[in-house]
Design a protein around this motif. Structure first.
Motif, PDB file in Angstrom:
ATOM      1  N   SER A 116       0.877  -1.166   0.000  1.00 10.94           N
ATOM      2  CA  SER A 116       0.000   0.000   0.000  1.00 10.94           C
ATOM      3  C   SER A 116       0.916   1.219   0.000  1.00 10.94           C
ATOM      4  N   ALA A 117       0.359   2.396   0.121  1.00 14.15           N
ATOM      5  CA  ALA A 117       1.181   3.606   0.167  1.00 14.15           C
ATOM      6  C   ALA A 117       2.008   3.662   1.450  1.00 14.15           C
ATOM      7  N   LYS A 118       1.599   2.900   2.486  1.00 11.91           N
ATOM      8  CA  LYS A 118       2.256   2.985   3.786  1.00 11.91           C
ATOM      9  C   LYS A 118       3.117   1.788   4.159  1.00 11.91           C
ATOM     10  N   LYS A 119       2.831   0.608   3.576  1.00 11.37           N
ATOM     11  CA  LYS A 119       3.606  -0.568   3.991  1.00 11.37           C
ATOM     12  C   LYS A 119       3.655  -1.631   2.897  1.00 11.37           C
ATOM     13  N   VAL A 120       4.566  -2.576   3.104  1.00 17.49           N
ATOM     14  CA  VAL A 120       4.746  -3.738   2.231  1.00 17.49           C
ATOM     15  C   VAL A 120       4.624  -4.967   3.120  1.00 17.49           C
ATOM     16  N   TRP A 121       3.971  -6.027   2.631  1.00 13.77           N
ATOM     17  CA  TRP A 121       3.818  -7.238   3.421  1.00 13.77           C
ATOM     18  C   TRP A 121       3.687  -8.452   2.501  1.00 13.77           C
ATOM     19  N   TYR A 122       3.803  -9.622   3.103  1.00 17.40           N
ATOM     20  CA  TYR A 122       3.598 -10.881   2.385  1.00 17.40           C
ATOM     21  C   TYR A 122       2.345 -11.553   2.917  1.00 17.40           C
ATOM     22  N   GLU A 123       1.649 -12.241   2.027  1.00 15.90           N
ATOM     23  CA  GLU A 123       0.528 -13.102   2.396  1.00 15.90           C
ATOM     24  C   GLU A 123       0.885 -14.499   1.903  1.00 15.90           C
ATOM     25  N   TRP A 124       0.342 -15.539   2.551  1.00 15.78           N
ATOM     26  CA  TRP A 124       0.684 -16.899   2.163  1.00 15.78           C
ATOM     27  C   TRP A 124      -0.425 -17.871   2.535  1.00 15.78           C
ATOM     28  N   THR A 125      -0.385 -19.028   1.864  1.00 10.63           N
ATOM     29  CA  THR A 125      -1.350 -20.088   2.124  1.00 10.63           C
ATOM     30  C   THR A 125      -0.791 -21.426   1.652  1.00 10.63           C
ATOM     31  N   VAL A 126      -1.417 -22.491   2.080  1.00  9.43           N
ATOM     32  CA  VAL A 126      -1.170 -23.851   1.584  1.00  9.43           C
ATOM     33  C   VAL A 126      -2.449 -24.270   0.869  1.00  9.43           C
ATOM     34  N   THR A 127      -2.314 -24.818  -0.352  1.00  6.80           N
ATOM     35  CA  THR A 127      -3.497 -25.257  -1.099  1.00  6.80           C
ATOM     36  C   THR A 127      -3.655 -26.771  -1.142  1.00  6.80           C
ATOM     37  N   SER A 128      -2.593 -27.503  -0.847  1.00  3.95           N
ATOM     38  CA  SER A 128      -2.715 -28.956  -0.737  1.00  3.95           C
ATOM     39  C   SER A 128      -1.533 -29.477   0.072  1.00  3.95           C
ATOM     40  N   PRO A 129      -1.675 -30.574   0.776  1.00  2.88           N
ATOM     41  CA  PRO A 129      -2.783 -31.518   0.681  1.00  2.88           C
ATOM     42  C   PRO A 129      -4.045 -31.059   1.410  1.00  2.88           C
ATOM     43  N   THR A 130      -3.917 -30.134   2.344  1.00  6.65           N
ATOM     44  CA  THR A 130      -5.067 -29.609   3.078  1.00  6.65           C
ATOM     45  C   THR A 130      -5.088 -28.096   2.927  1.00  6.65           C
ATOM     46  N   PRO A 131      -6.067 -27.546   2.194  1.00  7.10           N
ATOM     47  CA  PRO A 131      -6.117 -26.090   2.034  1.00  7.10           C
ATOM     48  C   PRO A 131      -6.315 -25.389   3.389  1.00  7.10           C
ATOM     49  N   ILE A 132      -5.629 -24.256   3.540  1.00  9.23           N
ATOM     50  CA  ILE A 132      -5.772 -23.454   4.755  1.00  9.23           C
ATOM     51  C   ILE A 132      -6.099 -22.018   4.357  1.00  9.23           C
ATOM     52  N   ALA A 133      -6.505 -21.224   5.341  1.00 12.85           N
ATOM     53  CA  ALA A 133      -6.840 -19.822   5.101  1.00 12.85           C
ATOM     54  C   ALA A 133      -5.584 -19.036   4.706  1.00 12.85           C
ATOM     55  N   ILE A 134      -5.789 -17.936   3.997  1.00 13.22           N
ATOM     56  CA  ILE A 134      -4.690 -17.026   3.676  1.00 13.22           C
ATOM     57  C   ILE A 134      -4.231 -16.368   4.974  1.00 13.22           C
ATOM     58  N   HIS A 135      -2.929 -16.340   5.181  1.00 14.91           N
ATOM     59  CA  HIS A 135      -2.343 -15.759   6.387  1.00 14.91           C
ATOM     60  C   HIS A 135      -1.842 -14.340   6.116  1.00 14.91           C
ATOM     61  N   ASN A 136      -1.903 -13.494   7.132  1.00 11.49           N
ATOM     62  CA  ASN A 136      -1.403 -12.115   7.114  1.00 11.49           C
ATOM     63  C   ASN A 136      -2.123 -11.240   6.089  1.00 11.49           C
ATOM     64  N   VAL A 137      -3.431 -11.430   5.952  1.00 12.99           N
ATOM     65  CA  VAL A 137      -4.233 -10.652   5.008  1.00 12.99           C
ATOM     66  C   VAL A 137      -4.087  -9.158   5.309  1.00 12.99           C
ATOM     67  N   ASN A 138      -3.815  -8.387   4.284  1.00 17.47           N
ATOM     68  CA  ASN A 138      -3.620  -6.933   4.397  1.00 17.47           C
ATOM     69  C   ASN A 138      -2.530  -6.549   5.394  1.00 17.47           C
ATOM     70  N   GLY A 139      -1.606  -7.458   5.642  1.00 16.25           N
ATOM     71  CA  GLY A 139      -0.495  -7.166   6.546  1.00 16.25           C
ATOM     72  C   GLY A 139      -0.928  -7.003   7.990  1.00 16.25           C
ATOM     73  N   ARG A 140      -2.027  -7.659   8.381  1.00 15.64           N
ATOM     74  CA  ARG A 140      -2.587  -7.444   9.729  1.00 15.64           C
ATOM     75  C   ARG A 140      -1.660  -7.888  10.851  1.00 15.64           C
ATOM     76  N   SER A 141      -0.785  -8.875  10.598  1.00 13.42           N
ATOM     77  CA  SER A 141       0.115  -9.344  11.635  1.00 13.42           C
ATOM     78  C   SER A 141       1.546  -8.849  11.458  1.00 13.42           C
ATOM     79  N   TYR A 142       1.946  -8.613  10.240  1.00  7.16           N
ATOM     80  CA  TYR A 142       3.313  -8.170   9.993  1.00  7.16           C
ATOM     81  C   TYR A 142       3.385  -7.406   8.674  1.00  7.16           C
TER      82      TYR A 142
END
Length: 95
Positions: free
Chosen positions: A61-87
């Motif tokens: 964004s104009a104020k920060k940079v962040w990474y988001e991540w997920t696992v899609t298999s073998p067991t899909p999980i939720a996207i982590h760190n959406v919108n940089g909420r944790s880091y």
């Protein structure tokens, strides 16, 4: 049991110049880049030899940079760190 992923950087540049933060090839006196840990909220129980599909992407964004991540298999999980909420890393103003 999978708790997360570690990311390293290694680049071969023009003229045989190599920049690396891989532990076995770390470029001497390079302090500007560091490895990154991508934790997952709930550890995944894996079978021996089971493949894992891990996806990560960089957002900004104009104020920060962040990474988001997920696992899609073998067991899909939720996207982590959406919108940089944790880091996230602050973007320095242009001068």
């Amino acid at each position: 049991m999978l708790h997360g992923f570690v990311g390293y950087f290694d680049a071969m540049l023009y003229g045989g110049i190599d920049l690396s933060i891989l532990p076995e090839m770390h470029t001497p006196k390079m302090f500007s880049w560091y490895s990154i840990y991508f934790p997952i909220m709930r550890p995944l129980l894996l079978k021996k030899g089971e493949a894992v599909d891990f996806h990560m992407w960089r957002r900004s964004s104009a104020k920060k940079v962040w990474y988001e991540w997920t696992v899609t298999s073998p067991t899909p999980i939720a996207i982590h760190n959406v919108n940089g909420r944790s880091y996230g890393m602050d973007v320095l103003p242009m001068s």
